[in-house]
Design a protein around this motif. Structure first.
Motif, PDB file in Angstrom:
ATOM      1  N   SER A 352       0.817  -1.221   0.000  1.00 35.44           N
ATOM      2  CA  SER A 352       0.000   0.000   0.000  1.00 35.44           C
ATOM      3  C   SER A 352       0.848   1.267   0.000  1.00 35.44           C
ATOM      4  O   SER A 352       0.348   2.345  -0.327  1.00 35.44           O
ATOM      5  CB  SER A 352      -0.929   0.002   1.219  1.00 35.44           C
ATOM      6  N   SER A 353       2.121   1.146   0.360  1.00 32.90           N
ATOM      7  CA  SER A 353       3.006   2.313   0.396  1.00 32.90           C
ATOM      8  C   SER A 353       3.826   2.495  -0.874  1.00 32.90           C
ATOM      9  O   SER A 353       4.607   3.447  -0.973  1.00 32.90           O
ATOM     10  CB  SER A 353       3.953   2.210   1.598  1.00 32.90           C
ATOM     11  N   LEU A 354       3.684   1.595  -1.848  1.00 32.58           N
ATOM     12  CA  LEU A 354       4.448   1.721  -3.087  1.00 32.58           C
ATOM     13  C   LEU A 354       4.051   2.998  -3.838  1.00 32.58           C
ATOM     14  O   LEU A 354       2.861   3.249  -4.044  1.00 32.58           O
ATOM     15  CB  LEU A 354       4.201   0.513  -3.990  1.00 32.58           C
ATOM     16  N   PRO A 355       5.025   3.797  -4.281  1.00 32.46           N
ATOM     17  CA  PRO A 355       4.677   4.981  -5.066  1.00 32.46           C
ATOM     18  C   PRO A 355       4.040   4.631  -6.412  1.00 32.46           C
ATOM     19  O   PRO A 355       3.210   5.378  -6.922  1.00 32.46           O
ATOM     20  CB  PRO A 355       6.025   5.685  -5.275  1.00 32.46           C
ATOM     21  N   LEU A 356       4.448   3.499  -6.993  1.00 34.31           N
ATOM     22  CA  LEU A 356       3.953   3.120  -8.317  1.00 34.31           C
ATOM     23  C   LEU A 356       3.821   1.604  -8.400  1.00 34.31           C
ATOM     24  O   LEU A 356       4.768   0.878  -8.107  1.00 34.31           O
ATOM     25  CB  LEU A 356       4.909   3.617  -9.407  1.00 34.31           C
ATOM     26  N   SER A 357       2.634   1.140  -8.780  1.00 38.97           N
ATOM     27  CA  SER A 357       2.394  -0.281  -8.998  1.00 38.97           C
ATOM     28  C   SER A 357       2.196  -0.541 -10.480  1.00 38.97           C
ATOM     29  O   SER A 357       1.519   0.251 -11.163  1.00 38.97           O
ATOM     30  CB  SER A 357       1.151  -0.750  -8.218  1.00 38.97           C
ATOM     31  N   VAL A 358       2.776  -1.615 -10.992  1.00 42.02           N
ATOM     32  CA  VAL A 358       2.690  -1.948 -12.408  1.00 42.02           C
ATOM     33  C   VAL A 358       2.260  -3.406 -12.542  1.00 42.02           C
ATOM     34  O   VAL A 358       2.834  -4.288 -11.894  1.00 42.02           O
ATOM     35  CB  VAL A 358       4.041  -1.720 -13.125  1.00 42.02           C
ATOM     36  N   ASN A 359       1.262  -3.651 -13.376  1.00 42.99           N
ATOM     37  CA  ASN A 359       0.796  -5.004 -13.658  1.00 42.99           C
ATOM     38  C   ASN A 359       0.939  -5.291 -15.148  1.00 42.99           C
ATOM     39  O   ASN A 359       0.638  -4.423 -15.987  1.00 42.99           O
ATOM     40  CB  ASN A 359      -0.663  -5.180 -13.238  1.00 42.99           C
ATOM     41  N   CYS A 360       1.420  -6.468 -15.471  1.00 40.88           N
ATOM     42  CA  CYS A 360       1.631  -6.866 -16.858  1.00 40.88           C
ATOM     43  C   CYS A 360       0.831  -8.139 -17.139  1.00 40.88           C
ATOM     44  O   CYS A 360       0.926  -9.113 -16.383  1.00 40.88           O
ATOM     45  CB  CYS A 360       3.122  -7.094 -17.114  1.00 40.88           C
ATOM     46  N   TRP A 361       0.051  -8.123 -18.242  1.00 38.79           N
ATOM     47  CA  TRP A 361      -0.828  -9.252 -18.572  1.00 38.79           C
ATOM     48  C   TRP A 361      -0.542  -9.725 -20.004  1.00 38.79           C
ATOM     49  O   TRP A 361      -1.188  -9.278 -20.950  1.00 38.79           O
ATOM     50  CB  TRP A 361      -2.295  -8.824 -18.462  1.00 38.79           C
ATOM     51  N   PRO A 362       0.406 -10.626 -20.202  1.00 38.57           N
ATOM     52  CA  PRO A 362       0.638 -11.176 -21.549  1.00 38.57           C
ATOM     53  C   PRO A 362      -0.350 -12.314 -21.837  1.00 38.57           C
ATOM     54  O   PRO A 362      -0.672 -13.107 -20.951  1.00 38.57           O
ATOM     55  CB  PRO A 362       2.072 -11.714 -21.476  1.00 38.57           C
ATOM     56  N   SER A 363      -0.817 -12.393 -23.077  1.00 41.97           N
ATOM     57  CA  SER A 363      -1.695 -13.509 -23.470  1.00 41.97           C
ATOM     58  C   SER A 363      -1.444 -13.849 -24.941  1.00 41.97           C
ATOM     59  O   SER A 363      -1.379 -12.957 -25.794  1.00 41.97           O
ATOM     60  CB  SER A 363      -3.167 -13.145 -23.245  1.00 41.97           C
ATOM     61  N   VAL A 364      -1.292 -15.146 -25.222  1.00 36.31           N
ATOM     62  CA  VAL A 364      -1.017 -15.610 -26.581  1.00 36.31           C
ATOM     63  C   VAL A 364      -2.335 -15.912 -27.274  1.00 36.31           C
ATOM     64  O   VAL A 364      -3.202 -16.593 -26.741  1.00 36.31           O
ATOM     65  CB  VAL A 364      -0.127 -16.856 -26.569  1.00 36.31           C
ATOM     66  N   SER A 365      -2.471 -15.377 -28.490  1.00 33.91           N
ATOM     67  CA  SER A 365      -3.663 -15.628 -29.302  1.00 33.91           C
ATOM     68  C   SER A 365      -3.213 -15.888 -30.731  1.00 33.91           C
ATOM     69  O   SER A 365      -2.800 -14.957 -31.447  1.00 33.91           O
ATOM     70  CB  SER A 365      -4.619 -14.429 -29.249  1.00 33.91           C
ATOM     71  N   GLY A 366      -3.253 -17.164 -31.157  1.00 36.74           N
ATOM     72  CA  GLY A 366      -2.811 -17.518 -32.509  1.00 36.74           C
ATOM     73  C   GLY A 366      -1.331 -17.276 -32.665  1.00 36.74           C
ATOM     74  O   GLY A 366      -0.502 -17.780 -31.898  1.00 36.74           O
ATOM     75  N   ASN A 367      -0.990 -16.482 -33.672  1.00 30.81           N
ATOM     76  CA  ASN A 367       0.415 -16.192 -33.954  1.00 30.81           C
ATOM     77  C   ASN A 367       0.879 -14.865 -33.341  1.00 30.81           C
ATOM     78  O   ASN A 367       1.881 -14.294 -33.788  1.00 30.81           O
ATOM     79  CB  ASN A 367       0.641 -16.143 -35.475  1.00 30.81           C
ATOM     80  N   GLU A 368       0.148 -14.385 -32.356  1.00 32.87           N
ATOM     81  CA  GLU A 368       0.504 -13.108 -31.739  1.00 32.87           C
ATOM     82  C   GLU A 368       0.376 -13.207 -30.214  1.00 32.87           C
ATOM     83  O   GLU A 368      -0.388 -14.002 -29.686  1.00 32.87           O
ATOM     84  CB  GLU A 368      -0.406 -11.984 -32.245  1.00 32.87           C
ATOM     85  N   THR A 369       1.163 -12.358 -29.553  1.00 35.22           N
ATOM     86  CA  THR A 369       1.059 -12.217 -28.098  1.00 35.22           C
ATOM     87  C   THR A 369       0.625 -10.792 -27.799  1.00 35.22           C
ATOM     88  O   THR A 369       1.310  -9.827 -28.178  1.00 35.22           O
ATOM     89  CB  THR A 369       2.399 -12.502 -27.405  1.00 35.22           C
ATOM     90  N   TYR A 370      -0.504 -10.675 -27.134  1.00 34.64           N
ATOM     91  CA  TYR A 370      -1.017  -9.368 -26.729  1.00 34.64           C
ATOM     92  C   TYR A 370      -0.546  -9.090 -25.296  1.00 34.64           C
ATOM     93  O   TYR A 370      -0.734  -9.919 -24.396  1.00 34.64           O
ATOM     94  CB  TYR A 370      -2.535  -9.341 -26.789  1.00 34.64           C
ATOM     95  N   VAL A 371       0.053  -7.940 -25.095  1.00 37.71           N
ATOM     96  CA  VAL A 371       0.567  -7.580 -23.775  1.00 37.71           C
ATOM     97  C   VAL A 371      -0.124  -6.299 -23.320  1.00 37.71           C
ATOM     98  O   VAL A 371      -0.025  -5.253 -23.977  1.00 37.71           O
ATOM     99  CB  VAL A 371       2.091  -7.378 -23.790  1.00 37.71           C
ATOM    100  N   ASN A 372      -0.851  -6.396 -22.218  1.00 38.61           N
ATOM    101  CA  ASN A 372      -1.498  -5.231 -21.605  1.00 38.61           C
ATOM    102  C   ASN A 372      -0.772  -4.897 -20.307  1.00 38.61           C
ATOM    103  O   ASN A 372      -0.577  -5.766 -19.445  1.00 38.61           O
ATOM    104  CB  ASN A 372      -2.970  -5.525 -21.301  1.00 38.61           C
ATOM    105  N   ILE A 373      -0.367  -3.653 -20.185  1.00 38.69           N
ATOM    106  CA  ILE A 373       0.339  -3.187 -18.984  1.00 38.69           C
ATOM    107  C   ILE A 373      -0.408  -1.975 -18.443  1.00 38.69           C
ATOM    108  O   ILE A 373      -0.823  -1.095 -19.204  1.00 38.69           O
ATOM    109  CB  ILE A 373       1.795  -2.814 -19.297  1.00 38.69           C
TER     110      ILE A 373
END
Length: 491
Positions: A352-373
């Protein structure tokens, strides 16, 4: 385990470096150290010896002893582990393991001991981490030194031009002398003015040097008669432009308060490490302004512990939060360099005290990898120059960035995507980015490295006033605070 003191002593028992970690009198520590050589004796191979009250754990280092004094209830295995860590630190800071070499690096060794042992307990740190914590590198100090070097180089260029002008004037005057004109009033006066000018020093605190050079130059240029004044000085050359002069301290006393973050967050939640290292450093331009004490205040937060410089009056600091020298007749050092007076550490904080939190969500779909951050910033700080670096699989071309709050850059050499946000404040506490790459294992996108700075700190430590130790008004002072990232990763 409770370490009472860590010392480097000669075989006669004289302490070359000594740091105590519990509240004991100096006489008591000196008495324990003086008794040590008699207890060791000669020809003994043991690495520790006990008395009625304490245990000495020691290791010979050439003609000296590295010594820990602990209580008898301390775990001997932990004592030996601490001794091994200190034995690795000593040669890192003192390549010459003799009396002269140890004495020259006494302060550095004391600071290293402080990082290895806290309140009598061994810290879970490596040699490299201790060195990193002790360095406390300042980017502004680097810029300041570059700026000063640029000013020195610029001054040398100006003096060369003036010297060339003098040579030309001497030649012209020589021609006039041959034609029947006198040269006494011109060149000799100019030569004296030139020789009296000082180009040494830094321009801080003294009436000569670079700080007063421009006035002397103007008067010098106006003295030759019959010639146009010399051209105006050229703008600054080199790495630092002339506008960087604003980085130079303008007040007699400058206080720099800096906290460095060492954070390792697990990608699935939880924290491996959350450590804040802080330093208050003082810069005094003139010796006369060094006879001062600093009144400070800070937020009372759990896990905050202070360590003062060996030359600081520790009792005064602990009782009144005043930073003053042990010897009030000695001023704080003056000049261009900053002097660290107190360091602190904050441990035990949660997510709760972190100045910045980052979440990364990679997912493979067919011949591509979609990465949401996505990022989410705390309300505590406004963050400047935020850079989130995401490692990528080896790519020939840049990834396809579909959406982003901020800007991005692809580092093809290291295969890293850099997501940058100039400022995170109340208007953009959260943001996201989406990009697409060829199929890749989700672990490829970790560890994510994060860098940023802020103009406030966790401790909110500040100087509230300056007390002069001699008659007169306290010198004017300025202070600046900053929070920076030493290591901030999502793994």
């Amino acid at each position: 385990m409770v370490v009472l003191a860590a010392s480097i002593v000669s075989k006669s028992g004289k302490a070359l470096v000594s740091r105590q970690f519990v509240d004991m009198s100096r006489i008591r520590i000196e008495g324990l150290l003086a008794a040590f050589p008699k207890l060791v004796g000669t020809g003994k191979q043991h690495t520790y010896v006990e008395t009625e009250n304490v245990r000495y754990v020691y290791q010979p280092i050439e003609g000296l002893y590295l010594l820990l004094i602990t209580n008898k209830q301390s775990n001997i295995l932990e004592d030996l582990d601490t001794l091994r860590l200190l034995s690795k630190l000593v040669p890192e800071y003192s390549p010459s393991l003799d009396v002269e070499g140890i004495c020259k690096t006494a302060f550095e060794l004391i600071f290293a001991f402080d990082e290895a042992i806290s309140l009598g307990n061994k810290e879970n740190v490596t040699v490299q981490q201790v060195k990193q914590y002790c360095e406390m590198e300042s980017h502004e100090e680097k810029a300041h030194k570059l700026m000063m070097q640029a000013k020195i180089n610029e001054t040398k260029d100006i003096m060369k031009k003036k010297a060339n002008e003098l040579d030309k004037m001497r030649m012209e005057r020589g021609k006039l002398d041959k034609g029947g004109y006198s040269s006494i009033s011109g060149p000799r006066v100019i030569e004296k003015t030139f020789s009296d000018m000082s180009i040494g020093g830094t321009g801080f605190g003294s009436g000569s040097g670079l700080g007063g050079l421009s006035t002397d130059m103007d008067s010098f240029a106006s003295k030759p008669k019959g010639r146009a004044p010399a051209a105006a000085a050229a703008p600054g050359k080199g790495l630092v432009p002339s506008r960087s002069a604003s980085l130079a301290p303008s007040d007699p006393v400058t206080v720099t308060i800096e906290e460095k973050l060492n954070v390792v967050v697990k990608k699935d939640g939880g924290i491996n490490n959350f450590d804040v290292q802080g330093t208050l450093a003082l810069q005094v331009l003139n010796d006369a302004d060094g006879f001062i004490q600093l009144q400070i205040e800070n937020q009372d937060i759990p896990g905050l512990s202070f360590k003062t410089h060996p030359n600081i009056n520790k009792e005064l600091f602990n009782s009144q939060q005043i930073l003053g020298a042990k010897d009030p007749n000695r001023p704080f050092p003056s000049g261009q360099n900053e002097t660290p007076l107190v360091k602190w550490r904050i441990q035990g904080m949660d997510e709760s005290s972190l100045p910045l939190s980052v979440n990364c969500w990679p997912s493979v779909s067919g011949n591509e990898t979609y990465v949401n951050i996505e990022y989410e910033a705390s309300e505590m700080f406004d963050l400047h120059n935020v850079v989130i670096s995401i490692p990528l699989p080896a790519l020939r071309e840049a990834p396809s960035v579909r959406q982003i709050d901020g800007e991005w850059k692809f580092d093809s050499r290291n295969s890293v995507l850099e997501w940058s946000i100039l400022l995170i404040d109340q208007s953009n506490r959260s943001g996201s980015m989406e990009f697409v790459v060829p199929p890749a294992d989700p672990s490829t996108f970790f560890p994510i490295s994060i860098g940023f700075s802020a103009s406030s700190t966790f401790s909110d430590l500040k100087v509230t006033g300056i007390h002069p130790l001699k008659d007169g008004n306290p010198p004017k002072f300025s202070q600046r605070a900053r929070l920076i990232t030493a290591n901030y990763q999502i793994v």
